[in-house]
Design a protein around this motif. Structure first.
Motif, short mmCIF file in Angstrom:
data_model
loop_
_atom_site.label_atom_id
_atom_site.label_comp_id
_atom_site.label_asym_id
_atom_site.label_seq_id
_atom_site.Cartn_x
_atom_site.Cartn_y
_atom_site.Cartn_z
N GLU A 88 -5.52 3.54 6.98
CA GLU A 88 -5.74 2.34 7.79
C GLU A 88 -5.41 2.60 9.26
O GLU A 88 -6.04 2.04 10.16
N ALA A 89 -4.40 3.45 9.50
CA ALA A 89 -4.00 3.77 10.88
C ALA A 89 -4.83 4.90 11.47
O ALA A 89 -4.60 5.29 12.62
N GLU A 90 -5.78 5.45 10.66
CA GLU A 90 -6.61 6.57 11.09
C GLU A 90 -5.75 7.75 11.54
O GLU A 90 -5.96 8.37 12.59
N ALA A 91 -4.75 8.04 10.72
CA ALA A 91 -3.85 9.16 10.97
C ALA A 91 -3.71 9.97 9.69
O ALA A 91 -4.17 9.56 8.62
N SER A 92 -3.07 11.12 9.79
CA SER A 92 -2.82 11.93 8.60
C SER A 92 -1.49 11.52 7.98
O SER A 92 -0.58 11.06 8.69
N PRO A 93 -1.34 11.69 6.65
CA PRO A 93 -0.05 11.39 6.02
C PRO A 93 1.09 12.20 6.63
O PRO A 93 2.21 11.70 6.75
N GLU A 94 0.79 13.44 7.04
CA GLU A 94 1.84 14.28 7.65
C GLU A 94 2.37 13.65 8.94
O GLU A 94 3.57 13.69 9.21
N MET A 95 1.47 13.06 9.74
CA MET A 95 1.90 12.42 10.98
C MET A 95 2.77 11.19 10.68
O MET A 95 3.76 10.93 11.38
N ILE A 96 2.41 10.45 9.65
CA ILE A 96 3.21 9.28 9.27
C ILE A 96 4.59 9.72 8.80
O ILE A 96 5.60 9.10 9.14
N TYR A 97 4.66 10.82 8.03
CA TYR A 97 5.95 11.36 7.61
C TYR A 97 6.83 11.68 8.83
O TYR A 97 8.02 11.36 8.86
N ARG A 98 6.22 12.32 9.81
CA ARG A 98 6.99 12.69 11.00
C ARG A 98 7.48 11.46 11.75
O ARG A 98 8.63 11.42 12.22
N LYS A 99 6.62 10.46 11.87
CA LYS A 99 7.02 9.25 12.60
C LYS A 99 8.12 8.50 11.85
O LYS A 99 8.98 7.87 12.47
N ILE A 100 8.09 8.55 10.54
CA ILE A 100 9.17 7.94 9.76
C ILE A 100 10.47 8.71 10.01
O ILE A 100 11.54 8.11 10.22
N GLY A 101 10.36 10.06 10.00
CA GLY A 101 11.55 10.89 10.24
C GLY A 101 12.14 10.67 11.61
O GLY A 101 13.36 10.73 11.78
N PHE A 102 11.27 10.41 12.60
CA PHE A 102 11.74 10.15 13.96
C PHE A 102 12.11 8.69 14.18
O PHE A 102 12.44 8.29 15.29
N ARG A 103 11.99 7.89 13.12
CA ARG A 103 12.33 6.46 13.15
C ARG A 103 11.46 5.68 14.14
O ARG A 103 11.91 4.71 14.76
N GLU A 104 10.23 6.13 14.29
CA GLU A 104 9.29 5.41 15.14
C GLU A 104 8.65 4.24 14.40
O GLU A 104 8.10 3.33 15.01
N ILE A 105 8.69 4.29 13.07
CA ILE A 105 8.14 3.22 12.24
C ILE A 105 9.29 2.50 11.56
O ILE A 105 10.16 3.16 10.97
N PRO A 106 9.35 1.18 11.63
CA PRO A 106 10.48 0.44 11.02
C PRO A 106 10.63 0.73 9.54
O PRO A 106 9.64 0.79 8.79
N ALA A 107 11.87 0.91 9.12
CA ALA A 107 12.15 1.23 7.72
C ALA A 107 11.76 0.10 6.77
O ALA A 107 11.48 0.33 5.60
N ASN A 108 11.74 -1.15 7.28
CA ASN A 108 11.44 -2.28 6.39
C ASN A 108 9.96 -2.37 6.02
O ASN A 108 9.56 -3.28 5.31
N LEU A 109 9.14 -1.43 6.51
CA LEU A 109 7.73 -1.40 6.11
C LEU A 109 7.50 -0.61 4.83
O LEU A 109 6.42 -0.64 4.27
N PHE A 110 8.53 0.11 4.38
CA PHE A 110 8.34 1.01 3.24
C PHE A 110 9.24 0.60 2.08
O PHE A 110 10.40 0.27 2.25
N MET A 140 0.85 -1.19 0.00
CA MET A 140 0.00 0.00 0.00
C MET A 140 0.88 1.24 0.00
O MET A 140 2.03 1.19 0.45
N ASP A 141 0.34 2.34 -0.53
CA ASP A 141 1.12 3.58 -0.50
C ASP A 141 0.96 4.25 0.85
O ASP A 141 0.21 3.78 1.71
N LEU A 142 1.67 5.37 1.05
CA LEU A 142 1.69 6.00 2.36
C LEU A 142 0.31 6.53 2.75
O LEU A 142 -0.09 6.48 3.92
N SER A 143 -0.46 7.03 1.77
CA SER A 143 -1.80 7.54 2.06
C SER A 143 -2.71 6.42 2.56
O SER A 143 -3.49 6.62 3.50
N ASP A 144 -2.63 5.25 1.92
CA ASP A 144 -3.43 4.11 2.37
C ASP A 144 -3.02 3.67 3.77
O ASP A 144 -3.85 3.32 4.60
#
Length: 405
Positions: A264-286, A256-260
């Motif tokens: 699914e996580a009921e969050a905004s794409p901007e919040m997901i971007y931030r969590k990726i930048g802070f390394r809160e989400i594992p890199a192997n998911l993308f 799935m793309d980042l928007s999807d």
């Protein structure tokens, strides 16, 4: 150059068939009624596994493909696609079995052994994926349209080639043109997309009159437009749920793309971007779509990727200790001077690597050493205490900047 297949066709009077470049000759799961002997052209045999194309080999003139299903009596275990304009001789079950019976007994035994061996190896590759093909096509269509629209000079009037988007869909999904047309027609009837025919005509020259005569018009291509990109996938998702019980499709995107992901996580794409930048989400998911990623790298140039510009974060948008990386050093030094060693140690324990480094940088070496040692000895920080200290930090920064806490 003549091949054995030419002699075979002349001697047995069997049927032949042609396929244009890119045509899907058969796909996995279909009944195995005939095999094919290539007269000219090339054919690729592959499987789609986890949204990836796994090549099982190529066949050229004089070679047979699709024979496993006839010999074993089972359904197709792979897909066959014409790599060039290809002409084949059609071999049905009686003809192939006759050829096998006429062969020496050792060859028959070896053939049976090879059939079992190939079946075993094919089963080890993977099981066939399943899901909702309708929604998968819609997702690929949305991604392709979004990527193309991003570089369009006039986004509001943007359209894409239907033939081009069909090629993009077939590059990712195991699906025929007929199935794509059926899905697109459903979307057009629901007014989710707009299709416009682009017509053309052939002109025939009259050598006597030195004129050109226009022939009948034909549809050269169709242009496709998505009027509302924001609502498209949501409408498509609802349609997919309604069509699922009636759907014969049995393949789905495994990615799935980042928007999807955000949806699914009921969050905004901007919040997901931030969590990726802070390394809160594992890199192997993308993952990146390799052809698109390589084209983007070539377009931007490798120097573009050597430095990253931090987006400016407004003071009122500060939420966590990791956001202090966007705060100037003078403000941080004044705020830190009003906090005790213990609170600074709690903040350092909460902070990510970059924010932690900024905390120590804005303390004297002596104090930084004390805070660092205490932070290491804290162990598990009490969540309520940590939340309170973090909120106090945010309030002090905003107050110093003239914002109400």
């Amino acid at each position: 150059m003549r091949h054995d297949s030419d002699l075979f066709a002349e001697e047995n009077g069997v049927k032949t068939k042609t396929f244009h470049k890119g045509a899907l000759i058969y796909k996995e799961g279909q009944d195995s009624k005939v095999a094919y002997l290539i007269k000219q052209g090339r054919v690729a045999v592959h499987r789609i596994i986890g949204n990836k194309r796994v090549n099982l080999g190529e066949r050229g003139p004089g070679q047979i493909f699709g024979e496993m299903g006839i010999i074993s009596g089972e359904k197709r275990t792979a897909n066959a696609e014409a790599l060039d304009f290809t002409e084949v001789i059609i071999l049905d079950r009686p003809l192939l079995r006759t050829m096998l019976v006429k062969s020496p007994r050792p060859v028959q035994i070896i053939t049976g052994f090879l059939v079992d061996r190939v079946k075993t190896l094919s089963a080890r590759i993977t099981d066939r994926p399943s899901g909702n093909m309708f929604y998968s096509v819609c997702r690929v269509l949305a991604l392709h349209y979004k990527a193309a629209a991003a570089s369009a000079p006039r986004p509001g009037q943007f359209e894409i080639s239907y033939a081009e988007v069909c090629r993009a869909i077939k590059d990712i999904l195991l699906i025929s043109q007929i199935e794509i047309d059926e899905i697109v027609e459903k979307l057009a009837k629901m007014a989710v997309i707009e299709l416009t025919e682009i017509k053309s005509a052939f002109y025939r020259a009259d050598p006597l009159l030195d004129t050109k005569k226009k022939g009948p018009e034909f549809v050269m291509d169709r242009s496709l437009r998505i009027p509302d990109q924001e609502k498209f996938l949501q409408v498509a998702k609802n349609l997919a749920k309604e069509l699922r019980p009636l759907s014969d499709f049995s393949c789905d995107l495994e990615f799935m793309d980042l928007s999807d992901f955000a949806q699914e996580a009921e969050a905004s794409p901007e919040m997901i971007y931030r969590k990726i930048g802070f390394r809160e989400i594992p890199a192997n998911l993308f993952f990146f779509h390799k052809p698109s990623a390589l084209a983007y790298i070539e377009r931007m140039g490798k120097a573009f990727f050597q430095r990253a510009r931090r987006p400016r974060l407004k003071i009122e948008d500060l939420e966590t200790v990791d956001d202090i990386t966007a705060v100037d050093n003078a403000t941080l030094q004044e705020v830190f001077s009003s906090l005790g060693f213990h609170k600074l140690a709690v903040l350092a324990a909460l902070a990510g690597e970059e924010a932690q480094e900024k905390i120590y940088k804005n303390l004297s070496k002596k104090i930084a050493k004390v805070v660092q040692d205490e932070s290491r000895n804290l162990g598990d920080v009490d969540e309520d205490e940590a939340a309170g200290v973090e909120q106090e930090l945010m309030d002090r920064i905003k107050s110093l900047k003239g914002l109400a806490s």
